[in-house]
Scaffold this motif. Structure first.
Motif, mmCIF file in Angstrom:
data_model
loop_
_atom_site.group_PDB
_atom_site.id
_atom_site.type_symbol
_atom_site.label_atom_id
_atom_site.label_comp_id
_atom_site.label_asym_id
_atom_site.label_seq_id
_atom_site.Cartn_x
_atom_site.Cartn_y
_atom_site.Cartn_z
ATOM 1 N N SER A 1 42.420 5.188 -18.517
ATOM 2 C CA SER A 1 43.617 5.378 -19.353
ATOM 3 C C SER A 1 44.690 4.344 -19.024
ATOM 4 O O SER A 1 45.422 3.885 -19.908
ATOM 5 C CB SER A 1 44.174 6.795 -19.184
ATOM 6 O OG SER A 1 43.317 7.729 -19.813
ATOM 7 N N THR A 2 44.783 3.968 -17.757
ATOM 8 C CA THR A 2 45.728 2.908 -17.371
ATOM 9 C C THR A 2 45.355 1.599 -18.047
ATOM 10 O O THR A 2 46.227 0.868 -18.540
ATOM 11 C CB THR A 2 45.740 2.728 -15.837
ATOM 12 O OG1 THR A 2 46.098 3.968 -15.226
ATOM 13 C CG2 THR A 2 46.733 1.658 -15.415
ATOM 14 N N THR B 1 49.502 0.925 -4.083
ATOM 15 C CA THR B 1 48.268 1.504 -4.647
ATOM 16 C C THR B 1 47.770 0.653 -5.810
ATOM 17 O O THR B 1 48.475 0.464 -6.803
ATOM 18 C CB THR B 1 48.512 2.944 -5.143
ATOM 19 O OG1 THR B 1 49.030 3.723 -4.068
ATOM 20 C CG2 THR B 1 47.217 3.564 -5.642
ATOM 21 N N GLU B 2 46.541 0.138 -5.673
ATOM 22 C CA GLU B 2 45.948 -0.686 -6.726
ATOM 23 C C GLU B 2 45.092 0.203 -7.624
ATOM 24 O O GLU B 2 44.073 0.737 -7.202
ATOM 25 C CB GLU B 2 45.104 -1.811 -6.116
ATOM 26 C CG GLU B 2 44.802 -2.924 -7.101
ATOM 27 C CD GLU B 2 44.219 -4.152 -6.433
ATOM 28 O OE1 GLU B 2 44.459 -5.264 -6.929
ATOM 29 O OE2 GLU B 2 43.507 -4.001 -5.417
ATOM 30 N N VAL B 3 45.542 0.377 -8.866
ATOM 31 C CA VAL B 3 44.858 1.265 -9.811
ATOM 32 C C VAL B 3 43.791 0.512 -10.592
ATOM 33 O O VAL B 3 42.724 1.050 -10.878
ATOM 34 C CB VAL B 3 45.881 1.912 -10.767
ATOM 35 C CG1 VAL B 3 45.195 2.832 -11.755
ATOM 36 C CG2 VAL B 3 46.922 2.700 -9.979
ATOM 37 N N LEU B 4 44.071 -0.727 -10.972
ATOM 38 C CA LEU B 4 43.087 -1.609 -11.608
ATOM 39 C C LEU B 4 42.863 -2.803 -10.690
ATOM 40 O O LEU B 4 43.817 -3.452 -10.261
ATOM 41 C CB LEU B 4 43.579 -2.074 -12.987
ATOM 42 C CG LEU B 4 43.820 -0.982 -14.039
ATOM 43 C CD1 LEU B 4 44.363 -1.602 -15.323
ATOM 44 C CD2 LEU B 4 42.554 -0.189 -14.320
ATOM 45 N N LYS B 5 41.596 -3.110 -10.409
ATOM 46 C CA LYS B 5 41.278 -4.086 -9.360
ATOM 47 C C LYS B 5 40.580 -5.333 -9.900
ATOM 48 O O LYS B 5 39.532 -5.728 -9.406
ATOM 49 C CB LYS B 5 40.415 -3.420 -8.289
ATOM 50 C CG LYS B 5 41.071 -2.180 -7.682
ATOM 51 C CD LYS B 5 40.143 -1.441 -6.741
ATOM 52 C CE LYS B 5 40.787 -0.176 -6.183
ATOM 53 N NZ LYS B 5 39.878 0.599 -5.328
ATOM 54 N N GLY B 6 41.145 -5.905 -10.953
ATOM 55 C CA GLY B 6 40.559 -7.136 -11.494
ATOM 56 C C GLY B 6 39.519 -6.848 -12.556
ATOM 57 O O GLY B 6 38.325 -7.092 -12.356
ATOM 58 N N ILE B 7 39.978 -6.352 -13.706
ATOM 59 C CA ILE B 7 39.070 -5.982 -14.804
ATOM 60 C C ILE B 7 38.826 -7.192 -15.695
ATOM 61 O O ILE B 7 39.767 -7.858 -16.135
ATOM 62 C CB ILE B 7 39.665 -4.835 -15.659
ATOM 63 C CG1 ILE B 7 40.029 -3.631 -14.781
ATOM 64 C CG2 ILE B 7 38.703 -4.446 -16.775
ATOM 65 C CD1 ILE B 7 38.871 -2.923 -14.147
ATOM 66 N N LYS C 1 44.952 -6.646 -13.203
ATOM 67 C CA LYS C 1 45.222 -5.779 -12.056
ATOM 68 C C LYS C 1 46.496 -4.987 -12.317
ATOM 69 O O LYS C 1 47.410 -5.464 -12.976
ATOM 70 C CB LYS C 1 45.378 -6.599 -10.773
ATOM 71 C CG LYS C 1 44.127 -7.369 -10.367
ATOM 72 C CD LYS C 1 44.343 -8.143 -9.085
ATOM 73 C CE LYS C 1 43.079 -8.941 -8.710
ATOM 74 N NZ LYS C 1 43.270 -9.711 -7.466
ATOM 75 N N LYS C 2 46.524 -3.778 -11.791
ATOM 76 C CA LYS C 2 47.710 -2.936 -11.923
ATOM 77 C C LYS C 2 47.953 -2.228 -10.608
ATOM 78 O O LYS C 2 47.057 -1.554 -10.079
ATOM 79 C CB LYS C 2 47.529 -1.908 -13.055
ATOM 80 C CG LYS C 2 48.680 -0.916 -13.188
ATOM 81 C CD LYS C 2 49.974 -1.569 -13.597
ATOM 82 C CE LYS C 2 51.092 -0.545 -13.746
ATOM 83 N NZ LYS C 2 52.374 -1.189 -14.094
ATOM 84 N N ARG C 3 49.169 -2.425 -10.071
ATOM 85 C CA ARG C 3 49.537 -1.775 -8.818
ATOM 86 C C ARG C 3 50.780 -0.915 -9.017
ATOM 87 O O ARG C 3 51.699 -1.296 -9.749
ATOM 88 C CB ARG C 3 49.810 -2.826 -7.735
ATOM 89 C CG ARG C 3 48.571 -3.421 -7.113
ATOM 90 C CD ARG C 3 48.901 -4.283 -5.908
ATOM 91 N NE ARG C 3 49.590 -5.503 -6.292
ATOM 92 C CZ ARG C 3 48.987 -6.643 -6.619
ATOM 93 N NH1 ARG C 3 47.667 -6.712 -6.598
ATOM 94 N NH2 ARG C 3 49.689 -7.704 -6.957
#
Length: 369
Positions: free
Chosen positions: A43-44, A16-22, A10-12
């Motif tokens: 890209s993130t 704002t959550e940009v990646l939601k559990g990849i 995850k990336k916040r």
């Protein structure tokens, strides 16, 4: 070569959550493509694998080693950027060998490696030139050569062909595929171009809004899309979506199609339509499944011939796209160029629903899983 494990990443940025559990696992030697529209998070995710972005949660493992908080230089990866990122004051040879020089590789060994890579990429005659003297395609080869000279465990390609013209993009796509087959390297490749994804990948991760919508082989994703977004994003021209009523004919659920006359289309999984009888759903059908009548398909169980009115034709050389309107939706059909079809004419077309899929109109979810 190394495997790559992306575990609940995850990336916040603030709230704002940009990646939601990849969650993605890539086998050693596999070519994975991350594809999706701008802003989907691909890209993130790539930058997180490279160590250029810190993840908020989750783990990243390369060759079974946890590198989540390891610096980029210690991850044993090589990255090829969209912008090439070549040093303008260095020759091609110097650009390729720079990473080796930073790693204190002996000069003789560096020269051998530069020549090996240059031969492989067919740029030996360019070794003494500087980037300003090269074409876009040549610069891209140099950028790839710099990555290949490193011999890392993992290669990352971030939209490397997007700056090239259409013809050169096709040529470089072929070169990248040949290189992968030859070297058997593990590659993660980001693109927004679904044709690149279909032609290059062993597997594709289709992303939208920071989530993986589907992970599978190109053919799985093309033939068996998980939802309406994947079905519409993958394929050129895109899949046709037609609102259809589910009706009963001889107690079998079928799909009602209003062309120049009403027809009932059979569906490969009629049992999945039972709960939707009397309702409107979306029929997904690829353009190549709507063609001019073909004798070898006559009488097949999921083939129906009906008349349509031609709105527009688009000759494409090997085939012709025919634009028509069915049940209020604009659809593309693919026909042989020799088949007579003029704007405003009524022609016969064959609908093959053997690979058709259906979706819920509101949620976009598959109804025939």
């Amino acid at each position: 070569m190394a495997n790559l494990v992306i575990e609940n990443v995850k990336k916040r940025y603030g709230t704002t959550e940009v990646l939601k559990g990849i969650n993605i696992t890539i086998e050693a030697g596999e070519f994975l493509i991350l594809v999706g529209p701008s802003g989907c998070g691909k890209s993130t995710l790539m930058n997180s694998i490279a160590g250029l972005e810190d993840v908020t949660e989750g783990r990243i493992l390369i060759a079974d080693n946890d590198v989540t908080y390891t610096s980029p230089k210690d991850r044993d990866i090589a990255m090829v950027f969209q912008s090439y990122a070549l040093y303008p004051n260095m020759t091609v040879a110097q650009n390729i060998s720079f990473g080796l020089e930073m790693r204190k590789v002996p000069k003789e060994e560096r020269e051998t490696e530069v020549q090996r890579v240059a031969d492989m990429l067919q740029i030996s005659h360019l070794l003494n030139r500087k980037p300003a003297q090269l074409s876009g395609g040549q610069r891209q080869r140099v950028a790839m050569g710099r990555a290949l000279a490193r011999r890392p465990q993992l290669y990352l390609f971030d939209e490397p062909l997007s700056n090239l013209d259409a013809k050169l993009r096709v040529e470089m796509r072929t070169e990248i595929k040949k290189l992968h087959k030859k070297l058997g390297t593990t590659i993660v490749y980001v693109t927004h171009d679904q044709i690149e994804a279909m032609t290059l990948a062993d597997r594709i991760a289709v992303m939208k809004d920071g989530e993986v919508q589907q992970l599978g082989t190109p053919q799985e994703i093309y033939d068996n899309p998980a939802n309406l977004f994947v079905a519409g994003f993958m394929g050129s021209p895109a899949m046709n979506f037609v609102p259809v009523n589910v009706i009963l004919k001889d107690d079998i659920p079928m799909l009602e199609l209003a062309t120049n006359s009403a027809v009932a289309l059979p569906f490969p999984k009629p049992e999945s339509l039972t709960a939707h009888v009397g309702k409107t759903i979306l029929l997904g059908l690829r353009p190549e499944m709507i063609t001019e009548p073909q004798p070898h398909k006559e009488g097949q169980p999921f083939v129906t011939t009906t008349e349509i009115e031609v709105e527009v034709t688009e000759p494409m050389g090997a085939d012709t796209m025919i634009l028509t309107r069915v049940n209020g939706a604009e659809i593309n059909c693919r026909s042989n160029p020799a088949y007579p079809a003029e704007s405003g004419s009524i022609i016969k077309m064959m609908f093959d629903t053997s690979k058709a899929v259906v979706f819920d109109e509101k949620s976009g979810e598959r109804l025939d899983k």
